[in-house]
Design a protein around this motif. Structure first.
Motif, PDB file in Angstrom:
ATOM      1  N   PHE A  71       0.765  -1.378   0.141  1.00  9.49           N
ATOM      2  CA  PHE A  71       0.054  -0.082   0.110  1.00  9.49           C
ATOM      3  C   PHE A  71       0.932   1.275  -0.020  1.00  9.49           C
ATOM      4  N   ILE A 100      -3.152   5.046  -3.162  1.00  9.28           N
ATOM      5  CA  ILE A 100      -3.175   5.060  -1.440  1.00  9.28           C
ATOM      6  C   ILE A 100      -2.590   6.192  -1.320  1.00  9.28           C
ATOM      7  N   THR A 156      -0.888   5.226   4.545  1.00  7.80           N
ATOM      8  CA  THR A 156      -0.937   3.662   4.869  1.00  7.80           C
ATOM      9  C   THR A 156      -0.411   4.015   6.334  1.00  7.80           C
ATOM     10  N   ILE A 197      -5.682   2.257   5.561  1.00 15.67           N
ATOM     11  CA  ILE A 197      -5.304   2.911   4.311  1.00 15.67           C
ATOM     12  C   ILE A 197      -6.425   4.024   4.084  1.00 15.67           C
ATOM     13  N   VAL A 233      -7.712   5.819   0.645  1.00 18.36           N
ATOM     14  CA  VAL A 233      -7.639   5.745  -0.885  1.00 18.36           C
ATOM     15  C   VAL A 233      -7.861   7.293  -1.293  1.00 18.36           C
ATOM     16  N   LEU A 293      -7.703  -2.010  -6.894  1.00 21.84           N
ATOM     17  CA  LEU A 293      -7.344  -0.747  -6.932  1.00 21.84           C
ATOM     18  C   LEU A 293      -7.091  -0.395  -8.413  1.00 21.84           C
TER      19      LEU A 293
END
Length: 148
Positions: free
Chosen positions: A24, A30, A33, A60, A62, A143
């Protein structure tokens, strides 16, 4: 009976969570993290003094130019994940993921969400003992459609 395999399960969960967090941390979709086992975490040094290993929990955020887009991106990921179940729990052997903004955040106004640290694009992840390649592949495919 479960105590006999507890140390093996914890080691596997910690190892998986660290590998997933590293995945990530380098992924362009992302934004953030949060994992105590990463050197980038502000309390990593303290954790190393106090813990042997890490934890199976990570968070996380986004990407999204607006809160609405971040919210939709997080929901999109939830819809695409195949291994991670959308559920809130801790410490099991199955990998789980939850979107706090849609689960708990719907009962809070914007100020309450901000105070509690809930963002629109946040996903809270409880990592299990599945093979790490499968866990990373699951998030990788989810993703792919996120607009950068």
């Amino acid at each position: 009976r479960g105590l006999k395999t507890l140390s093996m399960r914890v080691k596997q969960i910690n190892s998986n969570a660290l590998a997933l967090a590293k995945f990530f941390e380098s992924h362009p979709a992302i934004k953030y993290t949060g994992y105590i086992g990463l050197e980038s975490h502000p309390q990593n040094k303290l954790a190393q003094k106090q813990m042997r290993g890490g934890t199976g929990m990570l968070c996380i955020e986004v990407i999204g130019d607006t809160e609405d887009i971040a919210y939709k991106n997080a929901q999109h990921i939830l819809d695409k994940l195949e291994i991670f179940a959308n559920a809130a729990s801790l410490g099991g052997v199955e990998s789980l993921v939850v979107h706090p903004a849609s689960m708990w955040g719907s009962h809070h106004d914007k100020a309450q969400k901000s105070t509690s640290g809930i963002t629109s694009g946040m996903l809270r992840i409880s990592v299990g003992i599945e093979h790490i390649d499968d866990l990373i592949a699951d998030f990788d495919q989810a993703l792919k459609d996120i607009k950068l």
